[in-house]
Design a protein around this motif. Structure first.
Motif, PDB file in Angstrom:
ATOM      1  N   ARG A  13       0.830  -1.201   0.000  1.00  0.00           N
ATOM      2  CA  ARG A  13       0.000   0.000   0.000  1.00  0.00           C
ATOM      3  C   ARG A  13       0.861   1.245   0.000  1.00  0.00           C
ATOM      4  O   ARG A  13       1.918   1.287   0.645  1.00  0.00           O
ATOM      5  CB  ARG A  13      -0.889   0.025   1.238  1.00  0.00           C
ATOM      6  CG  ARG A  13      -1.937  -1.023   1.255  1.00  0.00           C
ATOM      7  CD  ARG A  13      -2.893  -0.690   0.233  1.00  0.00           C
ATOM      8  NE  ARG A  13      -4.255  -1.003   0.510  1.00  0.00           N
ATOM      9  CZ  ARG A  13      -5.140  -0.932  -0.433  1.00  0.00           C
ATOM     10  NH1 ARG A  13      -4.794  -0.583  -1.647  1.00  0.00           N
ATOM     11  NH2 ARG A  13      -6.376  -1.211  -0.206  1.00  0.00           N
ATOM     12  N   GLN A  14       0.429   2.306  -0.703  1.00  0.00           N
ATOM     13  CA  GLN A  14       1.135   3.582  -0.720  1.00  0.00           C
ATOM     14  C   GLN A  14       0.456   4.554   0.212  1.00  0.00           C
ATOM     15  O   GLN A  14      -0.754   4.505   0.406  1.00  0.00           O
ATOM     16  CB  GLN A  14       1.124   4.181  -2.130  1.00  0.00           C
ATOM     17  CG  GLN A  14       1.934   3.418  -3.147  1.00  0.00           C
ATOM     18  CD  GLN A  14       1.898   4.108  -4.512  1.00  0.00           C
ATOM     19  OE1 GLN A  14       0.953   4.817  -4.793  1.00  0.00           O
ATOM     20  NE2 GLN A  14       2.937   3.880  -5.292  1.00  0.00           N
ATOM     21  N   THR A  15       1.262   5.458   0.683  1.00  0.00           N
ATOM     22  CA  THR A  15       0.699   6.520   1.506  1.00  0.00           C
ATOM     23  C   THR A  15       0.067   7.547   0.573  1.00  0.00           C
ATOM     24  O   THR A  15       0.408   7.618  -0.618  1.00  0.00           O
ATOM     25  CB  THR A  15       1.803   7.199   2.341  1.00  0.00           C
ATOM     26  OG1 THR A  15       2.721   7.818   1.450  1.00  0.00           O
ATOM     27  CG2 THR A  15       2.500   6.191   3.244  1.00  0.00           C
ATOM     28  N   PRO A  16      -0.832   8.378   1.070  1.00  0.00           N
ATOM     29  CA  PRO A  16      -1.451   9.388   0.199  1.00  0.00           C
ATOM     30  C   PRO A  16      -0.429  10.354  -0.395  1.00  0.00           C
ATOM     31  O   PRO A  16      -0.580  10.831  -1.509  1.00  0.00           O
ATOM     32  CB  PRO A  16      -2.419  10.116   1.126  1.00  0.00           C
ATOM     33  CG  PRO A  16      -2.709   9.155   2.220  1.00  0.00           C
ATOM     34  CD  PRO A  16      -1.481   8.300   2.365  1.00  0.00           C
ATOM     35  N   GLU A  17       0.672  10.634   0.298  1.00  0.00           N
ATOM     36  CA  GLU A  17       1.695  11.533  -0.243  1.00  0.00           C
ATOM     37  C   GLU A  17       2.428  10.879  -1.407  1.00  0.00           C
ATOM     38  O   GLU A  17       2.799  11.543  -2.382  1.00  0.00           O
ATOM     39  CB  GLU A  17       2.720  11.919   0.846  1.00  0.00           C
ATOM     40  CG  GLU A  17       2.187  12.812   1.933  1.00  0.00           C
ATOM     41  CD  GLU A  17       1.429  12.040   3.023  1.00  0.00           C
ATOM     42  OE1 GLU A  17       1.632  10.808   3.162  1.00  0.00           O
ATOM     43  OE2 GLU A  17       0.597  12.647   3.697  1.00  0.00           O
TER      44      GLU A  17
END
Length: 180
Positions: A13-17
């Protein structure tokens, strides 16, 4: 077979940034507004227009160049007209010479020769008319006679009549000139 969306969802999963697009670069206003590029109205580089500018015949360099081109074009056109007039005069002189030669030739014909010429022309017209009528009647009997054939026949008759009138005119002029 696994779809791209399914493969991407199975990864970390990626962070929103991290998922967001990078920010565009920002312009930094570190320079102050300068008036050094403005024109100084007191400097001698500023030119004024003379008071009689509107009354001058030629006001700009562009206008002067345009007038020179127009004058050159007008001169060339008048020269071409003069050459065309000369050629026309030479052509009409040649036509008059040919006209005089034909008139003289017909005038020099003896009375018997001119009568024979008239009789042969009349015979040619009668023979041509008879032949054209015979062909038209044959086409009519076969059911093929139409406006196209009428036009062709009228054109031939008109052409023969025109030639006959020209020849007759020269014959008349030649005989008239010989009598006087």
């Amino acid at each position: 077979m696994v779809s791209y969306a399914a493969a991407a969802a199975s990864g970390p999963r990626q962070t929103p940034e991290e998922a967001a697009a990078p920010q565009p670069p920002q312009v930094v206003h570190s320079e102050s507004a300068s008036t050094s590029s403005l024109v100084d109205v007191d400097a001698p580089s500023v030119r004024t227009v003379p008071s009689d500018f509107m009354e001058q015949d030629v006001q700009t360099d562009t206008q002067a160049a345009r007038r020179e081109l127009e004058d050159a074009a007008e001169h060339a056109a008048s020269r071409a007209r003069a050459e065309a007039d000369m050629a026309k005069k030479k052509g009409s002189a040649k036509a008059r010479k040919a006209d005089n030669i034909l008139t003289q030739w017909f005038g020099d014909l003896s009375e018997g020769a001119s009568t024979a010429l008239v009789v042969s022309n009349l015979t040619a017209i009668i023979a041509l008319s008879t032949y054209g009528g015979y062909k038209a009647w044959g086409l009519y009997e076969r059911g093929r006679f139409g406006w196209k054939h009428v036009g062709i026949g009228a054109g031939v008759a008109l052409g023969v009549g025109l030639v006959e009138s020209i020849v007759g005119g020269y014959l008349y002029k030649g005989k008239k000139g010989k009598q006087s």
